[in-house]
Enzyme design. Sequence first.
Site, PDB file in Angstrom:
ATOM      1  N   LYS A 152     -24.354  -7.338 -67.362  1.00 29.70           N
ATOM      2  CA  LYS A 152     -24.377  -7.899 -68.714  1.00 29.70           C
ATOM      3  C   LYS A 152     -24.340  -9.428 -68.634  1.00 29.70           C
ATOM      4  O   LYS A 152     -23.626  -9.957 -67.800  1.00 29.70           O
ATOM      5  CB  LYS A 152     -23.164  -7.389 -69.510  1.00 29.70           C
ATOM      6  N   GLY A 171     -10.057 -14.347 -61.212  1.00 27.56           N
ATOM      7  CA  GLY A 171     -10.037 -14.207 -59.758  1.00 27.56           C
ATOM      8  C   GLY A 171      -9.292 -12.982 -59.259  1.00 27.56           C
ATOM      9  O   GLY A 171      -9.292 -12.696 -58.068  1.00 27.56           O
ATOM     10  N   ASP A 199     -16.941  -2.362 -73.700  1.00 27.81           N
ATOM     11  CA  ASP A 199     -16.581  -3.017 -72.444  1.00 27.81           C
ATOM     12  C   ASP A 199     -15.212  -2.489 -72.029  1.00 27.81           C
ATOM     13  O   ASP A 199     -14.436  -2.012 -72.860  1.00 27.81           O
ATOM     14  CB  ASP A 199     -16.545  -4.534 -72.650  1.00 27.81           C
ATOM     15  N   ARG A 200     -14.886  -2.583 -70.754  1.00 27.21           N
ATOM     16  CA  ARG A 200     -13.625  -2.013 -70.276  1.00 27.21           C
ATOM     17  C   ARG A 200     -12.492  -3.035 -70.248  1.00 27.21           C
ATOM     18  O   ARG A 200     -11.605  -3.018 -71.089  1.00 27.21           O
ATOM     19  CB  ARG A 200     -13.832  -1.399 -68.880  1.00 27.21           C
ATOM     20  N   ASP A 201     -12.535  -3.950 -69.283  1.00 28.96           N
ATOM     21  CA  ASP A 201     -11.421  -4.882 -69.067  1.00 28.96           C
ATOM     22  C   ASP A 201     -11.311  -5.860 -70.230  1.00 28.96           C
ATOM     23  O   ASP A 201     -12.253  -6.577 -70.549  1.00 28.96           O
ATOM     24  CB  ASP A 201     -11.610  -5.641 -67.753  1.00 28.96           C
ATOM     25  N   CYS A 244     -21.958  -2.120 -63.473  1.00 29.64           N
ATOM     26  CA  CYS A 244     -22.785  -2.993 -62.648  1.00 29.64           C
ATOM     27  C   CYS A 244     -21.923  -3.446 -61.473  1.00 29.64           C
ATOM     28  O   CYS A 244     -20.955  -4.177 -61.671  1.00 29.64           O
ATOM     29  CB  CYS A 244     -23.280  -4.207 -63.418  1.00 29.64           C
ATOM     30  N   HIS A 280     -22.955  -5.321 -58.995  1.00 30.59           N
ATOM     31  CA  HIS A 280     -23.681  -6.402 -58.325  1.00 30.59           C
ATOM     32  C   HIS A 280     -23.081  -7.774 -58.601  1.00 30.59           C
ATOM     33  O   HIS A 280     -22.353  -7.974 -59.563  1.00 30.59           O
ATOM     34  CB  HIS A 280     -25.147  -6.388 -58.773  1.00 30.59           C
ATOM     35  N   CYS A 295     -28.805  -5.093 -64.359  1.00 31.51           N
ATOM     36  CA  CYS A 295     -27.775  -4.351 -65.086  1.00 31.51           C
ATOM     37  C   CYS A 295     -26.504  -5.151 -65.357  1.00 31.51           C
ATOM     38  O   CYS A 295     -25.627  -4.673 -66.077  1.00 31.51           O
ATOM     39  CB  CYS A 295     -27.437  -3.043 -64.367  1.00 31.51           C
ATOM     40  N   ASN A 339     -19.142  -4.725 -66.179  1.00 30.76           N
ATOM     41  CA  ASN A 339     -19.491  -5.465 -64.970  1.00 30.76           C
ATOM     42  C   ASN A 339     -18.323  -5.346 -64.005  1.00 30.76           C
ATOM     43  O   ASN A 339     -17.181  -5.627 -64.386  1.00 30.76           O
ATOM     44  CB  ASN A 339     -19.737  -6.942 -65.282  1.00 30.76           C
TER      45      ASN A 339
END
Length: 195
Positions: free
Chosen positions: A109, A26, A14-16, A98, A100, A107, A60
């Site tokens: 997660k 937020g 995962d990235r963040d 992703c 979306h 897609c 995401n």
Amino acid sequence: MSRHISSVLAVFIDRDGVINRKMPEGQYVKSWSDFHLLPGAAEAIVRLKRAGLFVIVVTNQRGIALGRYNSVDVDRIHAQLQSELAAQNAQVDGFYICPHDRDTCNCRKPLTGLFDQAKAAFPILQPGTSVLVGDSLSDIEFGRRLGMATIFIEGDLIDGEERILDNENAAQLADFRFPSLAEAVDAVLDTGTAR
């Protein structure tokens, strides 16, 4: 612990919150100036690549659906990260995002569409020889749905009641827990001790 990290071919990250500092709830990483690498993260990716493993980033990026930034912004961030890694003769093999909103795709997660996208590009990838490293419940559920070994990163946590509950559940569900990507990579490369 019944799971073991062995015979690993690929690490899905995962990235963040794992590679870079997570923004407060937020807020979003919209540009490279918002992207702050966590200590040891770049070096951890370099070590995975030197060991001959695939490194796949799965993230995401709901902010795209919300209009806070766009896919070009994300591509620029990833290109800059690749540039940073290239200075150490390494690179991420693929970035799968992703873009979306919730409940609109296959897609986001914890759904597994990002793995399907990566496997289409790299047919050799298999869940049984892959490890998922993430900092949220959706990350860990993604890995478990696929049958991957899962590692929860607990080092860059952000307060908030919902986030704390999410983290507790993720930590319980994951096969392993470490404070950082660097320590997770130690375990993957068998230079550390899984707990």
